[in-house]
Design a protein around this motif. Sequence first.
Motif, PDB file in Angstrom:
ATOM      1  N   SER A 122     -15.758  -0.063   8.392  1.00 13.24           N
ATOM      2  CA  SER A 122     -15.235  -0.152   7.033  1.00 13.24           C
ATOM      3  C   SER A 122     -16.360   0.119   6.046  1.00 13.24           C
ATOM      4  CB  SER A 122     -14.636  -1.541   6.792  1.00 13.24           C
ATOM      5  OG  SER A 122     -15.646  -2.520   6.892  1.00 13.24           O
ATOM      6  N   GLY A 123     -16.027   0.075   4.762  1.00  8.91           N
ATOM      7  CA  GLY A 123     -17.035   0.239   3.725  1.00  8.91           C
ATOM      8  C   GLY A 123     -17.144   1.634   3.154  1.00  8.91           C
ATOM      9  N   ARG A 124     -16.212   2.519   3.513  1.00 12.76           N
ATOM     10  CA  ARG A 124     -16.288   3.904   3.024  1.00 12.76           C
ATOM     11  C   ARG A 124     -15.301   4.216   1.905  1.00 12.76           C
ATOM     12  NH1 ARG A 124     -17.319   3.947   8.384  1.00 12.76           N
ATOM     13  NH2 ARG A 124     -19.198   5.016   9.055  1.00 12.76           N
ATOM     14  N   GLY A 125     -14.372   3.320   1.625  1.00 15.52           N
ATOM     15  CA  GLY A 125     -13.284   3.594   0.686  1.00 15.52           C
ATOM     16  C   GLY A 125     -13.743   3.974  -0.710  1.00 15.52           C
ATOM     17  N   GLU A 164      -6.687   3.684  -0.816  1.00 23.19           N
ATOM     18  CA  GLU A 164      -7.951   2.948  -0.713  1.00 23.19           C
ATOM     19  C   GLU A 164      -8.010   1.798  -1.710  1.00 23.19           C
ATOM     20  OE1 GLU A 164     -10.235   3.237   1.565  1.00 23.19           O
ATOM     21  OE2 GLU A 164      -9.326   4.985   2.515  1.00 23.19           O
ATOM     22  N   LEU A 165      -7.643   2.060  -2.970  1.00 23.17           N
ATOM     23  CA  LEU A 165      -7.743   1.019  -3.989  1.00 23.17           C
ATOM     24  C   LEU A 165      -6.740  -0.101  -3.765  1.00 23.17           C
ATOM     25  CD1 LEU A 165      -8.356   3.072  -7.268  1.00 23.17           C
ATOM     26  CD2 LEU A 165     -10.033   2.048  -5.714  1.00 23.17           C
ATOM     27  N   ALA A 166      -5.515   0.245  -3.352  1.00 25.75           N
ATOM     28  CA  ALA A 166      -4.509  -0.785  -3.080  1.00 25.75           C
ATOM     29  C   ALA A 166      -4.935  -1.640  -1.884  1.00 25.75           C
ATOM     30  CB  ALA A 166      -3.145  -0.147  -2.841  1.00 25.75           C
ATOM     31  N   VAL A 171       0.850  -1.195   0.000  1.00 24.00           N
ATOM     32  CA  VAL A 171       0.000   0.000   0.000  1.00 24.00           C
ATOM     33  C   VAL A 171       0.887   1.246   0.000  1.00 24.00           C
ATOM     34  CG1 VAL A 171      -1.762   1.316   1.234  1.00 24.00           C
ATOM     35  CG2 VAL A 171      -1.955  -1.178   1.069  1.00 24.00           C
ATOM     36  N   GLY A 172       1.844   1.309   0.911  1.00 20.23           N
ATOM     37  CA  GLY A 172       2.769   2.442   0.956  1.00 20.23           C
ATOM     38  C   GLY A 172       3.630   2.519  -0.295  1.00 20.23           C
ATOM     39  N   ALA A 173       4.073   1.362  -0.796  1.00 22.17           N
ATOM     40  CA  ALA A 173       4.897   1.348  -2.005  1.00 22.17           C
ATOM     41  C   ALA A 173       4.106   1.854  -3.213  1.00 22.17           C
ATOM     42  CB  ALA A 173       5.430  -0.062  -2.255  1.00 22.17           C
ATOM     43  N   HIS A 201       1.498  18.329  -9.542  1.00 19.92           N
ATOM     44  CA  HIS A 201       1.496  18.536  -8.095  1.00 19.92           C
ATOM     45  C   HIS A 201       0.095  18.768  -7.508  1.00 19.92           C
ATOM     46  CE1 HIS A 201       5.886  18.687  -8.212  1.00 19.92           C
ATOM     47  NE2 HIS A 201       5.747  19.410  -9.305  1.00 19.92           N
ATOM     48  N   PRO A 202      -0.812  19.497  -8.195  1.00 23.22           N
ATOM     49  CA  PRO A 202      -2.135  19.739  -7.591  1.00 23.22           C
ATOM     50  C   PRO A 202      -2.970  18.467  -7.399  1.00 23.22           C
ATOM     51  CG  PRO A 202      -1.729  21.306  -9.374  1.00 23.22           C
ATOM     52  CD  PRO A 202      -0.634  20.278  -9.426  1.00 23.22           C
ATOM     53  N   LEU A 203      -2.630  17.388  -8.103  1.00 16.14           N
ATOM     54  CA  LEU A 203      -3.406  16.150  -7.995  1.00 16.14           C
ATOM     55  C   LEU A 203      -2.821  15.154  -7.000  1.00 16.14           C
ATOM     56  CD1 LEU A 203      -4.203  15.500 -11.764  1.00 16.14           C
ATOM     57  CD2 LEU A 203      -5.709  16.465 -10.016  1.00 16.14           C
ATOM     58  N   VAL A 204      -1.622  15.416  -6.495  1.00 12.46           N
ATOM     59  CA  VAL A 204      -0.912  14.425  -5.694  1.00 12.46           C
ATOM     60  C   VAL A 204      -1.717  13.977  -4.472  1.00 12.46           C
ATOM     61  CG1 VAL A 204       1.122  14.026  -4.232  1.00 12.46           C
ATOM     62  CG2 VAL A 204       1.396  15.050  -6.499  1.00 12.46           C
ATOM     63  N   GLU A 205      -2.200  14.887  -3.664  1.00 14.33           N
ATOM     64  CA  GLU A 205      -2.849  14.502  -2.408  1.00 14.33           C
ATOM     65  C   GLU A 205      -4.112  13.669  -2.630  1.00 14.33           C
ATOM     66  OE1 GLU A 205      -1.457  14.674   0.610  1.00 14.33           O
ATOM     67  OE2 GLU A 205       0.259  15.516  -0.469  1.00 14.33           O
ATOM     68  N   ASP A 206      -4.971  14.097  -3.559  1.00 17.70           N
ATOM     69  CA  ASP A 206      -6.200  13.334  -3.822  1.00 17.70           C
ATOM     70  C   ASP A 206      -5.884  11.944  -4.373  1.00 17.70           C
ATOM     71  OD1 ASP A 206      -7.775  15.391  -2.923  1.00 17.70           O
ATOM     72  OD2 ASP A 206      -8.519  15.979  -4.911  1.00 17.70           O
ATOM     73  N   ILE A 207      -4.948  11.875  -5.316  1.00 18.04           N
ATOM     74  CA  ILE A 207      -4.637  10.578  -5.921  1.00 18.04           C
ATOM     75  C   ILE A 207      -3.904   9.681  -4.930  1.00 18.04           C
ATOM     76  CG2 ILE A 207      -3.365   9.438  -7.777  1.00 18.04           C
ATOM     77  CD1 ILE A 207      -4.213  11.720  -9.629  1.00 18.04           C
ATOM     78  N   LYS A 208      -3.081  10.253  -4.050  1.00 16.06           N
ATOM     79  CA  LYS A 208      -2.429   9.457  -3.001  1.00 16.06           C
ATOM     80  C   LYS A 208      -3.464   8.815  -2.089  1.00 16.06           C
ATOM     81  CE  LYS A 208       0.619  11.360  -0.239  1.00 16.06           C
ATOM     82  NZ  LYS A 208       1.713  12.159   0.360  1.00 16.06           N
ATOM     83  N   LEU A 209      -4.462   9.570  -1.697  1.00 17.50           N
ATOM     84  CA  LEU A 209      -5.521   9.020  -0.859  1.00 17.50           C
ATOM     85  C   LEU A 209      -6.279   7.921  -1.606  1.00 17.50           C
ATOM     86  CD1 LEU A 209      -7.220   8.981   1.692  1.00 17.50           C
ATOM     87  CD2 LEU A 209      -8.517  10.895   0.780  1.00 17.50           C
ATOM     88  N   CYS A 210      -6.561   8.164  -2.865  1.00 11.84           N
ATOM     89  CA  CYS A 210      -7.307   7.179  -3.655  1.00 11.84           C
ATOM     90  C   CYS A 210      -6.522   5.889  -3.860  1.00 11.84           C
ATOM     91  CB  CYS A 210      -7.714   7.783  -4.999  1.00 11.84           C
ATOM     92  SG  CYS A 210      -8.995   9.054  -4.847  1.00 11.84           S
TER      93      CYS A 210
END
Length: 140
Positions: free
Chosen positions: A95-98, A45-47, A16-18, A33-42
Amino acid sequence: MSLSQQRRFPRRRTSVGASRDFVTGVLIEWELHPLVEDIKLCISELATNALVHGAPPGREFCVGLHRGEELVRLEVRDSGPGRPTVQQPGDDACSGRGLRLVNELADDFGVDDHVVGKTVWLSFKIPAASTLPSRARERT
């Protein structure tokens, strides 16, 4: 312009971290750079979903990023059965919110079924200032 990078990850918690580090590195390389935080969070969740629900023991999951002129597409493919769905968990659920969260952050969301497994994908609009290569932005 069309760019694409992908990487496979083993079915273990450290993936997940990798996968988060991989996605962050690619987005920075692509100057998004403006997309990094949202995509990191996503990707977190997906991983996590791929590890818990998708990749059978001994298998891997694959993370891909694809950049077009206006969109970035994040994909996570695994070989597990089942089709993920956005849930409406109760207030006391642990759980169930990802998928609900990633569905809110992304501009589009979907699941592509394969003969074996599936790909969960999200797309994000590229902010206007990020659509030009850096040298072109310097000239404007």
